[in-house]
Design a protein around this motif. Structure first.
Motif, PDB file in Angstrom:
ATOM      1  N   SER A  44       0.973  -1.270  -0.039  1.00 30.03           N
ATOM      2  CA  SER A  44       0.048   0.028  -0.175  1.00 30.03           C
ATOM      3  C   SER A  44       1.078   1.400   0.096  1.00 30.03           C
ATOM      4  O   SER A  44       0.469   2.273  -0.156  1.00 30.03           O
ATOM      5  CB  SER A  44      -0.928   0.161   1.194  1.00 30.03           C
ATOM      6  OG  SER A  44      -0.067  -0.162   2.451  1.00 30.03           O
ATOM      7  N   SER A  97       2.421 -14.139   8.219  1.00 27.59           N
ATOM      8  CA  SER A  97       1.406 -13.346   9.008  1.00 27.59           C
ATOM      9  C   SER A  97       2.028 -12.781  10.476  1.00 27.59           C
ATOM     10  O   SER A  97       2.538 -13.758  10.739  1.00 27.59           O
ATOM     11  CB  SER A  97       0.147 -13.968   8.886  1.00 27.59           C
ATOM     12  OG  SER A  97       0.245 -14.992   9.927  1.00 27.59           O
ATOM     13  N   ARG A 100      -1.061  -6.907  14.127  1.00 27.49           N
ATOM     14  CA  ARG A 100      -0.814  -5.535  13.699  1.00 27.49           C
ATOM     15  C   ARG A 100      -0.138  -4.661  14.377  1.00 27.49           C
ATOM     16  O   ARG A 100       0.666  -3.977  13.829  1.00 27.49           O
ATOM     17  CB  ARG A 100      -2.652  -5.022  13.890  1.00 27.49           C
ATOM     18  CG  ARG A 100      -2.681  -3.752  13.216  1.00 27.49           C
ATOM     19  CD  ARG A 100      -4.127  -2.945  13.409  1.00 27.49           C
ATOM     20  NE  ARG A 100      -5.120  -3.813  12.799  1.00 27.49           N
ATOM     21  CZ  ARG A 100      -5.331  -3.763  11.533  1.00 27.49           C
ATOM     22  NH1 ARG A 100      -4.578  -3.150  10.776  1.00 27.49           N
ATOM     23  NH2 ARG A 100      -6.184  -4.895  10.930  1.00 27.49           N
ATOM     24  N   ARG A 161       1.346  -6.007   9.769  1.00 29.74           N
ATOM     25  CA  ARG A 161       0.431  -7.258   9.770  1.00 29.74           C
ATOM     26  C   ARG A 161       1.277  -8.531   9.105  1.00 29.74           C
ATOM     27  O   ARG A 161       0.778  -9.673   8.689  1.00 29.74           O
ATOM     28  CB  ARG A 161      -1.021  -7.428   9.406  1.00 29.74           C
ATOM     29  CG  ARG A 161      -1.708  -6.383  10.073  1.00 29.74           C
ATOM     30  CD  ARG A 161      -3.385  -6.354   9.348  1.00 29.74           C
ATOM     31  NE  ARG A 161      -4.093  -7.654   9.662  1.00 29.74           N
ATOM     32  CZ  ARG A 161      -4.948  -8.149   8.522  1.00 29.74           C
ATOM     33  NH1 ARG A 161      -4.811  -7.421   7.633  1.00 29.74           N
ATOM     34  NH2 ARG A 161      -5.337  -9.309   8.938  1.00 29.74           N
ATOM     35  N   ASP A 195      -5.958  -8.983   3.003  1.00 27.26           N
ATOM     36  CA  ASP A 195      -7.148  -8.763   4.089  1.00 27.26           C
ATOM     37  C   ASP A 195      -7.629  -9.892   4.837  1.00 27.26           C
ATOM     38  O   ASP A 195      -8.049  -9.842   5.939  1.00 27.26           O
ATOM     39  CB  ASP A 195      -8.128  -7.805   3.504  1.00 27.26           C
ATOM     40  CG  ASP A 195      -7.727  -6.505   2.825  1.00 27.26           C
ATOM     41  OD1 ASP A 195      -6.648  -5.779   3.483  1.00 27.26           O
ATOM     42  OD2 ASP A 195      -8.418  -5.994   1.983  1.00 27.26           O
ATOM     43  N   GLN A 196      -7.214 -10.986   4.381  1.00 25.37           N
ATOM     44  CA  GLN A 196      -7.882 -12.311   5.090  1.00 25.37           C
ATOM     45  C   GLN A 196      -7.187 -12.554   6.482  1.00 25.37           C
ATOM     46  O   GLN A 196      -6.016 -12.147   6.776  1.00 25.37           O
ATOM     47  CB  GLN A 196      -7.588 -13.633   4.106  1.00 25.37           C
ATOM     48  CG  GLN A 196      -5.940 -14.134   3.985  1.00 25.37           C
ATOM     49  CD  GLN A 196      -5.202 -13.299   2.854  1.00 25.37           C
ATOM     50  OE1 GLN A 196      -5.585 -12.075   2.573  1.00 25.37           O
ATOM     51  NE2 GLN A 196      -4.097 -13.827   2.345  1.00 25.37           N
TER      52      GLN A 196
END
Length: 216
Positions: A44, A97, A100, A161, A195-196
């Motif tokens: 992003s 993963s 956050r 994340r 986003d999963q």
């Protein structure tokens, strides 16, 4: 960049998959070459206009003198590892993963050191361009059965994340002061977490690039 397909157990690639070279890729003689960034980035955050190779969880900017190698399970077709290789070493990527908020690298670094010690190796912490890293020495067997020691540098980077683990092998592992080109390539990497929902520590999937093709 060349894409090499390797079976899970093969030491050398049996097949090669090559993507058409784009401007700025290794072997291109134009003046349009990527410059070192301040990453690795979350996808992003990437707005620099560089053409990156999309391997799923990672987007990698081509760099002169390096080739991209993908280890592929020949039975399932799944990409199991991603590596950038050069004449004097290699850089392997793993991405997971992560929470956050948190510092997963501080949590897993002692675990990595313990595992290396359990297997007869040694590791020491050092400060590098990307923060605290591990300088490791692991006993290995050569193809002729003789003993050897494989040096490596393990770098951990906490992201949004996601957690990126990078292993440097060869000259960039034993001569960190001469590894700027490798570190510059790492600084241009972008990570796609998605986003999963998934458990902390699960590997993020790699895929074979759409424009890769198996050589005949």
């Amino acid at each position: 960049m060349k894409f090499r397909r390797k079976s899970e157990a093969a030491a050398e690639p049996e097949h090669a998959a090559q993507a058409p070279q784009e401007p700025g890729e290794a072997g291109d003689t134009s003046d349009s070459q990527p410059t070192a960034g301040s990453g690795p980035y979350d996808v992003s955050e990437v707005h620099d206009g560089l053409e990156r190779v999309d391997v799923g969880a990672l987007l990698l900017a081509p760099a002169p003198g390096f080739e991209l190698r993908l280890q592929v399970n020949e039975e399932t077709g799944a990409v199991q590892s991603v590596m950038m290789a050069g004449p004097d070493g290699a850089m392997e990527f793993q991405v997971f993963s992560a929470p956050r908020n948190g510092d997963l690298w501080s949590d897993v670094r002692p675990q990595i050191a313990e595992d290396i010690a359990r297997r007869g190796g040694t590791s020491v912490e050092r400060e590098g361009r990307f923060g605290t890293e591990l300088a490791c020495q692991m006993p290995v067997k050569r193809e002729d059965g003789t003993d050897a020691v494989q040096p490596s540098r393990i770098i951990g980077i906490n992201g949004a994340r996601w957690f990126l683990r990078v292993s440097l092998l060869g000259r960039p592992a034993v001569e960190p002061e001469s590894a700027q080109d490798w570190e510059d390539a790492l600084s241009l990497v972008a990570v796609r977490r998605g986003d999963q929902a998934m458990p902390v520590g699960r590997p993020l999937p790699f895929v074979l690039p759409d424009n890769a093709r198996r050589a005949q």
